[in-house]
Scaffold this active site. Structure first.
Site, short mmCIF file in Angstrom:
data_model
loop_
_atom_site.label_atom_id
_atom_site.label_comp_id
_atom_site.label_asym_id
_atom_site.label_seq_id
_atom_site.Cartn_x
_atom_site.Cartn_y
_atom_site.Cartn_z
CD GLU A 94 -4.24 3.91 -1.68
OE1 GLU A 94 -4.95 4.27 -0.51
OE2 GLU A 94 -5.44 4.16 -2.52
CG ASP A 154 -1.85 1.04 1.23
OD1 ASP A 154 -3.14 1.01 0.60
OD2 ASP A 154 -1.62 2.15 1.82
NE ARG A 180 16.97 -12.33 1.27
CZ ARG A 180 16.87 -13.20 1.91
NH1 ARG A 180 16.83 -13.36 3.34
NH2 ARG A 180 16.56 -14.56 1.30
NE ARG A 196 11.13 -15.00 -8.26
CZ ARG A 196 10.86 -15.98 -7.53
NH1 ARG A 196 11.64 -17.21 -7.51
NH2 ARG A 196 9.68 -15.92 -6.96
#
Length: 581
Positions: A509, A466, A525, A498
């Site tokens: 949004e 968000d 990550r 990927r």
């Protein structure tokens, strides 16, 4: 000695000769002409005579008349009958004055004149007939040497007949060939010689090729001629000119062949159009169809890749490859010229043709090639078909140039239709503003990812993203700038993922992310990389939840949403992992 009966028979023969001569001169059947003496009445046939030509002495005294029972063909015939009547005066005078059994010298002379006149008339009539007919007549003696030819035959042969010419030399001298006009006629095959050997010759084909005259094809009918006693007199051949008929036959056969070829091309075009219309990959189908239509070895479809280059988007045949690029802006190749000018270009020898792309010859072994522009609505180039042969093609087969032009128009519509369908398919699955997968696409792909994880045992993690304080950004900079922020964020976030990952616009949004093969820790990550690329100094909060066996899409997303909620209330601009379900 001549008997009285014999003398009377001769005299009667003279009268009969006169009647035959009169009939020949008048152009009437002999039965329609009667010689009357004195005041005799007409006795031939029923009805009244059509004409009477009197036989008068020099003093105007009537001796008889020629009575005609048919109408005269013309005035010249009447004048000829008057001449015959004058020949009859001496004969009828002596018949009236002298004994019936006496033939004096004058009467004999008159009879001779009548017979000679009849013979001469028949000779003239025969020559006139032979000269007027459009049939060539040749007459040969028993040895096969030509003795006579009518005007038609002489005109066809280009020279008079020669009676001193050996039969074996006639073919070479007059230019006589066998059927087809390729081989000189042999003495054995000569219609006259065959007739002399006793053959019944009917419609034997001979081609006459006289020096300095047009050739003609004739059909020959030949017969041997024999005397009453049975000995051979020679042979006669009648030649009928069939040159025009054969030309019409050849033209008709050519028209039929052309029609059959056209029908075959239409059918081939229809097959190719059907194959393209039903193909999953219409571009490759176009290349395959053109390869079959042209009998070519390699076909490329090159389409614009920006304003300056064409790139091959499909190919067919050994040696064809995708990604071949051609510079258009420099007009340095025939490919570019065909595309820019919208005109078909043919190169029978690629290696020596100016403007032919040397890379084309090198990479696909092009010996001959044709470049066909693919025009949409007749004048809008959307590509070029490069058609390559590995052998030399000196000239394209008849009909192929127009066939390629026609099919290129079909191909243009097929490619346009395929692009439109692809755009519609993408539109059905893509968010119109950001270009990301839309909610519909997410609803299809997310369950599929869970099914795959269930099947393989690989980890799967979902995330909700968000954009922080997006409403305040809209209020401050306007909705248009808000749209720019959403688009740029979508592009930046996509660059962090990927190909196997799915990023979709969830609404407003808010975005949703599926990371197959990722644990929650690995997903953090990825989420942090995405947060780092939010444009225009803005931030984002991410809720992460790893799928657990037995959980549904809704259950996993509910956990991710709860984590997102905690992140929002914890200060935003953070990634929060939901506890294992």
């Amino acid at each position: 000695m001549t008997t009285t009966t014999g003398r009377a028979s001769v005299r009667e023969a003279g009268a009969a000769a006169a009647v035959r001569l009169a009939a020949a001169v008048a152009g009437l059947p002999g039965a329609d002409v009667e010689l009357l003496t004195g005041d005799e009445a007409c006795t031939l046939g029923p009805g009244t005579a059509r004409a009477r030509v009197p036989v008068l002495t020099s003093r105007g005294e009537p001796l008889g008349a020629l009575c005609l029972h048919s109408a005269l063909p013309d005035a010249a015939a009447l004048a000829g009958l008057e001449d015959v009547a004058q020949l009859l005066v001496p004969l009828l005078e002596r018949r009236a004055d002298g004994p019936a059994d006496v033939l004096d010298a004058d009467e004999q002379r008159t009879l001779a004149e009548l017979v000679a006149a009849e013979v001469e008339h028949r000779r003239e009539l025969t020559e006139a007939v032979l000269a007027s007919v459009d049939v060539g007549i040749l007459v040969a003696d028993p040895e096969g040497r030509l003795q006579m030819g009518n005007d038609t035959a002489i005109d066809w042969l280009g020279q008079p007949v020669r009676d001193d010419l050996d039969p074996c030399d006639q073919a070479a001298h007059y230019g006589l060939y066998g059927p087809g006009g390729r081989t000189l006629l042999t003495e054995h095959d000569s219609p006259l010689q065959r007739a002399l050997r006793g053959e019944d010759v009917v419609d034997a084909e001979v081609v006459i090729v006289p020096f300095g005259h047009p050739s003609r094809t004739v059909l020959c009918t030949a017969r041997a001629m024999s005397a009453t006693a049975g000995h051979l007199l020679g042979a006669v051949v009648a030649m009928h000119d069939v040159t025009a008929a054969r030309a019409r036959e050849a033209a008709l056969a050519a028209a039929h062949a052309q029609l059959a070829e056209h029908a075959e091309q239409v059918e081939a075009l229809a097959r190719a159009s059907r194959a393209v219309a039903t193909a999953d990959d219409p571009r490759r189908a176009v290349c395959e169809a053109v390869r079959d239509l042209a009998g070519a070895d390699v076909v490329h479809l090159l389409q614009p890749d920006g304003p300056r280059a064409l790139v091959s988007t499909a190919c067919a045949g050994a040696g064809g490859r995708l990604g071949v690029r051609v510079d258009v802006e420099a007009r340095s190749s025939l490919t570019a010229a065909a595309f820019l000018d919208g005109e078909q270009v043919f190169a029978p020898d690629v290696s020596t043709t100016r403007g032919a792309d040397p890379e084309l010859a090198r990479t696909v072994g092009a010996v001959s090639a044709v470049w066909q522009p693919v025009l949409l609505r007749g004048d809008e180039p959307i590509g070029v078909l490069s058609v390559v042969w590995h052998h030399r093609v000196a000239a394209m087969p008849p009909g192929l140039p127009s066939l390629l032009r026609t099919f290129a128009g079909e191909a243009a519509h097929a490619v346009e239709r395929a692009d439109l369908l692809a755009r519609l398919a993408r539109a059905a699955e893509r968010d119109a503003l950001t270009g990301l997968a839309n909610r519909h696409r997410w609803d299809e792909s997310a369950p599929a990812e869970i099914a795959r994880a269930q099947r393989t045992g690989a980890p799967l993690t979902f995330a909700l993203i968000d954009l922080d304080r997006f409403k305040r950004y809209n209020d401050t900079f306007g909705h248009l700038q808000g749209d720019v922020l959403l688009r740029e964020f979508a592009a930046a976030a996509g660059s962090c993922l990927r190909e196997a990952d799915t990023l979709a616009r969830w609404g407003g949004e808010e975005f949703v992310l599926a990371l197959p093969g990722c644990t929650a820790e690995e997903a953090v990550r990825v989420a942090d990389r995405i947060r780092a690329v939010v444009p225009h100094g803005q931030t984002a909060t991410v809720g992460v939840a790893q799928w657990t066996p037995g959980s549904s899409v809704a259950e996993v997303l509910a956990r991710a949403d709860e984590a997102l909620y905690r992140g929002k209330h914890g200060g935003r601009d953070t990634t929060v992992v939901a506890p294992a379900g």
